[in-house]
Design an enzyme around this catalytic site. Structure first.
Site, PDB file in Angstrom:
ATOM      1  N   GLY A 156       0.848  -1.188   0.000  1.00  0.00           N
ATOM      2  CA  GLY A 156       0.000   0.000   0.000  1.00  0.00           C
ATOM      3  C   GLY A 156       0.880   1.233   0.000  1.00  0.00           C
ATOM      4  O   GLY A 156       2.053   1.169  -0.408  1.00  0.00           O
ATOM      5  N   ILE A 158       2.310   2.844   2.406  1.00  0.00           N
ATOM      6  CA  ILE A 158       3.505   2.753   3.256  1.00  0.00           C
ATOM      7  C   ILE A 158       4.535   1.804   2.633  1.00  0.00           C
ATOM      8  O   ILE A 158       5.729   2.084   2.632  1.00  0.00           O
ATOM      9  CB  ILE A 158       3.123   2.321   4.695  1.00  0.00           C
ATOM     10  CG1 ILE A 158       2.244   3.415   5.343  1.00  0.00           C
ATOM     11  CG2 ILE A 158       4.370   2.077   5.544  1.00  0.00           C
ATOM     12  CD1 ILE A 158       1.610   3.023   6.671  1.00  0.00           C
ATOM     13  N   ARG A 178      -2.267  -8.536  -1.881  1.00  0.00           N
ATOM     14  CA  ARG A 178      -3.507  -9.197  -2.301  1.00  0.00           C
ATOM     15  C   ARG A 178      -3.712  -9.037  -3.805  1.00  0.00           C
ATOM     16  O   ARG A 178      -4.034  -9.970  -4.508  1.00  0.00           O
ATOM     17  CB  ARG A 178      -4.646  -8.533  -1.533  1.00  0.00           C
ATOM     18  CG  ARG A 178      -5.921  -9.276  -1.452  1.00  0.00           C
ATOM     19  CD  ARG A 178      -6.780  -8.620  -0.375  1.00  0.00           C
ATOM     20  NE  ARG A 178      -6.553  -7.173  -0.363  1.00  0.00           N
ATOM     21  CZ  ARG A 178      -7.481  -6.280  -0.047  1.00  0.00           C
ATOM     22  NH1 ARG A 178      -8.677  -6.651   0.271  1.00  0.00           N
ATOM     23  NH2 ARG A 178      -7.200  -4.980  -0.047  1.00  0.00           N
ATOM     24  N   ILE A 236       5.853  -3.281  10.964  1.00  0.00           N
ATOM     25  CA  ILE A 236       5.262  -1.970  11.256  1.00  0.00           C
ATOM     26  C   ILE A 236       3.770  -2.025  10.937  1.00  0.00           C
ATOM     27  O   ILE A 236       3.130  -0.993  10.748  1.00  0.00           O
ATOM     28  CB  ILE A 236       5.964  -0.812  10.494  1.00  0.00           C
ATOM     29  CG1 ILE A 236       6.008  -1.073   8.984  1.00  0.00           C
ATOM     30  CG2 ILE A 236       7.354  -0.581  11.043  1.00  0.00           C
ATOM     31  CD1 ILE A 236       6.494   0.131   8.165  1.00  0.00           C
ATOM     32  N   ARG A 238       0.658  -4.698  12.311  1.00  0.00           N
ATOM     33  CA  ARG A 238       0.002  -4.899  13.601  1.00  0.00           C
ATOM     34  C   ARG A 238       0.596  -6.131  14.260  1.00  0.00           C
ATOM     35  O   ARG A 238       1.016  -7.080  13.560  1.00  0.00           O
ATOM     36  CB  ARG A 238      -1.512  -5.126  13.407  1.00  0.00           C
ATOM     37  CG  ARG A 238      -2.309  -3.878  13.090  1.00  0.00           C
ATOM     38  CD  ARG A 238      -2.451  -2.952  14.299  1.00  0.00           C
ATOM     39  NE  ARG A 238      -3.228  -1.755  13.991  1.00  0.00           N
ATOM     40  CZ  ARG A 238      -2.705  -0.594  13.590  1.00  0.00           C
ATOM     41  NH1 ARG A 238      -1.400  -0.464  13.423  1.00  0.00           N
ATOM     42  NH2 ARG A 238      -3.491   0.446  13.368  1.00  0.00           N
ATOM     43  N   GLU A 267      -0.526  -4.780  23.521  1.00  0.00           N
ATOM     44  CA  GLU A 267       0.208  -3.555  23.831  1.00  0.00           C
ATOM     45  C   GLU A 267      -0.447  -2.891  25.048  1.00  0.00           C
ATOM     46  O   GLU A 267      -1.675  -2.834  25.104  1.00  0.00           O
ATOM     47  CB  GLU A 267       0.183  -2.624  22.621  1.00  0.00           C
ATOM     48  CG  GLU A 267       0.857  -3.271  21.415  1.00  0.00           C
ATOM     49  CD  GLU A 267       0.793  -2.424  20.131  1.00  0.00           C
ATOM     50  OE1 GLU A 267       0.297  -1.287  20.182  1.00  0.00           O
ATOM     51  OE2 GLU A 267       1.240  -2.925  19.098  1.00  0.00           O
ATOM     52  N   HIS A 286       5.118   1.120  19.435  1.00  0.00           N
ATOM     53  CA  HIS A 286       4.115   1.555  18.459  1.00  0.00           C
ATOM     54  C   HIS A 286       4.211   3.062  18.184  1.00  0.00           C
ATOM     55  O   HIS A 286       3.283   3.822  18.451  1.00  0.00           O
ATOM     56  CB  HIS A 286       2.697   1.166  18.938  1.00  0.00           C
ATOM     57  CG  HIS A 286       1.723   1.037  17.801  1.00  0.00           C
ATOM     58  ND1 HIS A 286       0.640   0.195  17.833  1.00  0.00           N
ATOM     59  CD2 HIS A 286       1.670   1.654  16.590  1.00  0.00           C
ATOM     60  CE1 HIS A 286      -0.038   0.301  16.703  1.00  0.00           C
ATOM     61  NE2 HIS A 286       0.583   1.188  15.936  1.00  0.00           N
ATOM     62  N   ILE A 287       5.370   3.436  17.624  1.00  0.00           N
ATOM     63  CA  ILE A 287       5.644   4.857  17.381  1.00  0.00           C
ATOM     64  C   ILE A 287       5.805   5.143  15.891  1.00  0.00           C
ATOM     65  O   ILE A 287       6.388   6.155  15.500  1.00  0.00           O
ATOM     66  CB  ILE A 287       6.919   5.316  18.135  1.00  0.00           C
ATOM     67  CG1 ILE A 287       8.120   4.413  17.807  1.00  0.00           C
ATOM     68  CG2 ILE A 287       6.652   5.361  19.634  1.00  0.00           C
ATOM     69  CD1 ILE A 287       9.450   4.922  18.351  1.00  0.00           C
ATOM     70  N   GLY A 288       5.279   4.254  15.040  1.00  0.00           N
ATOM     71  CA  GLY A 288       5.476   4.377  13.594  1.00  0.00           C
ATOM     72  C   GLY A 288       5.234   5.772  13.039  1.00  0.00           C
ATOM     73  O   GLY A 288       6.037   6.293  12.270  1.00  0.00           O
TER      74      GLY A 288
HETATM   75  C1  GLV Z   1      -0.953   3.223  13.716  1.00  0.00           C
HETATM   76  O1  GLV Z   1      -0.566   2.103  13.885  1.00  0.00           O
HETATM   77  C2  GLV Z   1      -1.900   3.576  12.714  1.00  0.00           C
HETATM   78  O2  GLV Z   1      -2.630   2.696  12.226  1.00  0.00           O
HETATM   79  O3  GLV Z   1      -1.969   4.769  12.377  1.00  0.00           O
END
Ligand code: GLV
Ligand code: GLV
Length: 321
Positions: A156, A158, A178, A236, A238, A267, A286-288
């Site tokens: 996608g 990202i 997919r 990055i 889930r 988490e 979880h600081i992406g």
């Molecule tokens: C964080 O994980 C988001 O989905 O923005």
């Protein structure tokens, strides 16, 4: 006004003040402690909009507790905390925060990849522990990223941003998704692989996919066996993408080299989680998307979405059916 926006996490005042221009606002007063479920459900009772985070589960119980709800405005691009079909069936609008966080999240993934490859966490600890005696021919020798093959699971926005960064490292980039992404293939010189090929060829496997019933647990005993024993997994996406007990076992059995994770199944991680005792596993909280600029953009997008929904207009970034 009659419209109430419940904000499930403390946000900077400048944003709350904007909401006050078009609705009554009820804000939970902690940035790091999620609203207890009963508080959330109670205070949602007369809300027309809730601004939620991944901590708030939006399910049947929520909808029963919030009969006036028109919009669920999620402060995240992922929305696996929300029962989307149920929301749509009830005519409730759901919005997320795509695009604004793409580059920042890809950057965190890239940081994790380099950090794991070059053993940076171990290296910092080594220095801080006073273990540094001399230059060593193979001291903390890691893996090269340049020239390696990187497999992106989930092409996608990202995934594409990640692939773009790899160009400068002269990497071969393969992906699994997919659906095939012809445009990305042309523009970014990435090649489609089926899942088994992706696993077999990659030096680094990067998961950027959304969590769905199809992608849940995709990294498991079987898939780790198909990876190179020198491979590093970067997640990055889930936590639910990875079967954690299988990952621990795969690393112990040397079926893969290690992992760098922005997300875990539960988490925050429990302090007795085996990951925390493994030097081959790096976990960050979880600081992406967490750069100041990007978080500002995400919160602003939530404010704008809430405003549009209350005005009865199309929100900026609705989650479509
Ligand atoms: C964080 O994980 C988001 O989905 O923005
Ligand atoms: C290391 O610092 C080198 O000069 O090779």
């Amino acid at each position: 006004m009659g419209e109430k926006v419940l904000v499930a996490r403390q946000l900077p005042n400048k944003f709350i003040q904007q909401i006050e221009q078009f609705a009554e606002v009820d804000v939970w007063d902690s940035e790091l402690e999620p609203m207890p479920r009963e508080q959330f459900l109670k205070r949602a009772a007369d809300a027309t909009i809730v601004i939620t985070t991944l901590s708030e589960k939006i399910d049947e119980t929520f909808f029963e507790s919030a009969p006036k709800i028109k919009g669920v405005v999620n402060l995240a691009v992922g929305y696996d905390n929300i029962d989307i079909d149920l929301a749509h069936n009830k005519g409730v609008i759901v919005t997320n925060t795509p695009e604004v966080l793409t580059e920042t999240t890809a950057e965190l993934g890239f940081t994790l990849m380099l950090t794991a490859a070059r053993r940076i966490v171990e290296a910092v600890e080594y220095v801080e522990n006073g273990e540094w005696k001399s230059w060593g021919p193979y001291l903390l020798a890691g893996k090269d990223v340049h020239g390696s093959t990187v497999g992106i699971y989930g092409m996608g926005a990202i995934g594409e941003a990640f692939a773009r960064r790899l160009k400068g490292f002269n990497c071969k980039v393969i992906y699994h998704n997919r659906s095939k992404k012809e445009k990305a293939e042309k523009e970014l010189n990435v090649e489609y692989r089926n899942m088994d090929e992706l696993l077999a060829e990659s030096d680094f496997v990067v998961c950027t996919a959304p969590l769905t019933s199809e992608t849940k647990g995709i990294f498991n005993k079987e898939t780790f066996k198909k990876m190179k024993d020198s491979a590093i997994l970067i997640n990055i996406g889930r936590g639910g993408h990875v079967v954690e007990s299988d990952l621990i076992e795969a690393i112990k059995q040397k079926e893969i080299l290690g992992a760098a994770l922005d997300v875990v199944e539960n988490e925050p991680i429990a302090m007795d989680h085996p990951f925390l005792g493994m030097k081959q596993v790096i976990v960050v909280p979880h600081i992406g998307s967490s750069s100041i600029n990007t978080r500002d953009h995400m919160v602003q997008l939530c404010v704008d979405n809430a405003k549009q929904i209350i005005a009865g207009s199309e929100p900026v970034t609705p989650v479509k059916k």
